[in-house]
Design a protein around this motif. Structure first.
Motif, PDB file in Angstrom:
ATOM      1  N   LEU A   1      44.741   5.310 -23.623  1.00 49.73           N
ATOM      2  CA  LEU A   1      43.637   6.060 -23.617  1.00 49.73           C
ATOM      3  C   LEU A   1      42.397   5.290 -23.580  1.00 49.73           C
ATOM      4  O   LEU A   1      42.358   4.175 -24.310  1.00 49.73           O
ATOM      5  CB  LEU A   1      43.689   6.979 -24.799  1.00 49.73           C
ATOM      6  CG  LEU A   1      44.793   7.895 -25.031  1.00 49.73           C
ATOM      7  CD1 LEU A   1      44.888   8.552 -26.272  1.00 49.73           C
ATOM      8  CD2 LEU A   1      45.044   8.819 -23.820  1.00 49.73           C
ATOM      9  N   GLN A   2      41.467   5.851 -23.099  1.00 51.78           N
ATOM     10  CA  GLN A   2      40.053   4.930 -22.952  1.00 51.78           C
ATOM     11  C   GLN A   2      39.131   5.408 -24.120  1.00 51.78           C
ATOM     12  O   GLN A   2      38.960   6.550 -24.550  1.00 51.78           O
ATOM     13  CB  GLN A   2      39.440   5.558 -21.799  1.00 51.78           C
ATOM     14  CG  GLN A   2      38.042   4.812 -21.450  1.00 51.78           C
ATOM     15  CD  GLN A   2      37.616   5.188 -20.011  1.00 51.78           C
ATOM     16  OE1 GLN A   2      38.238   5.831 -19.282  1.00 51.78           O
ATOM     17  NE2 GLN A   2      36.164   5.125 -20.087  1.00 51.78           N
TER      18      GLN A   2
ATOM     19  N   TRP B   1      40.336   0.113 -24.065  1.00 50.10           N
ATOM     20  CA  TRP B   1      41.496   0.888 -24.092  1.00 50.10           C
ATOM     21  C   TRP B   1      42.423   0.977 -25.368  1.00 50.10           C
ATOM     22  O   TRP B   1      42.266  -0.006 -26.110  1.00 50.10           O
ATOM     23  CB  TRP B   1      42.360   0.644 -22.872  1.00 50.10           C
ATOM     24  CG  TRP B   1      41.580   0.659 -21.599  1.00 50.10           C
ATOM     25  CD1 TRP B   1      41.189  -0.563 -21.096  1.00 50.10           C
ATOM     26  CD2 TRP B   1      41.757   1.611 -20.807  1.00 50.10           C
ATOM     27  NE1 TRP B   1      40.540  -0.103 -19.974  1.00 50.10           N
ATOM     28  CE2 TRP B   1      40.713   1.301 -19.740  1.00 50.10           C
ATOM     29  CE3 TRP B   1      42.187   3.040 -20.777  1.00 50.10           C
ATOM     30  CZ2 TRP B   1      40.464   2.088 -18.678  1.00 50.10           C
ATOM     31  CZ3 TRP B   1      41.758   3.942 -19.628  1.00 50.10           C
ATOM     32  CH2 TRP B   1      40.982   3.398 -18.511  1.00 50.10           C
TER      33      TRP B   1
ATOM     34  N   ASN C   1      47.001   4.810 -28.337  1.00 46.12           N
ATOM     35  CA  ASN C   1      47.384   6.053 -28.677  1.00 46.12           C
ATOM     36  C   ASN C   1      48.663   6.015 -29.872  1.00 46.12           C
ATOM     37  O   ASN C   1      49.140   7.182 -29.796  1.00 46.12           O
ATOM     38  CB  ASN C   1      47.744   7.047 -27.592  1.00 46.12           C
ATOM     39  CG  ASN C   1      47.772   8.444 -28.021  1.00 46.12           C
ATOM     40  OD1 ASN C   1      46.960   8.747 -28.961  1.00 46.12           O
ATOM     41  ND2 ASN C   1      48.296   9.300 -27.218  1.00 46.12           N
TER      42      ASN C   1
END
Length: 66
Positions: free
Chosen positions: A32-33, A38, A41
């Motif tokens: 995820l950004q 990044w 998660n």
């Protein structure tokens, strides 16, 4: 050390991405950004691959390797 060209990557690395500071990472699950890079998660594994130059276009570096 593994590299972003795919040489020496662990078999579980599916995604590659670079953070704004130039660090390249390999991820098992699509990351995820967040505001400067990044993150994994909390699923799968990650590995730091190498440190490149800071990249203002880091958000465009996510790519699937397999």
């Amino acid at each position: 050390m593994a590299s972003v060209d795919g040489a020496g990557l662990p078999d579980w690395v599916v995604w590659l991405a670079q953070d704004a500071d130039g660090s390249w990472w390999g991820y098992e699950v699509e990351p995820l950004q967040y505001h400067r890079g990044w993150y994994e998660n909390e699923l799968g594994r990650r590995i730091r691959l190498e440190r490149g130059s800071p990249n203002s276009d880091w958000a465009g570096t996510l790519r699937r390797m397999r």
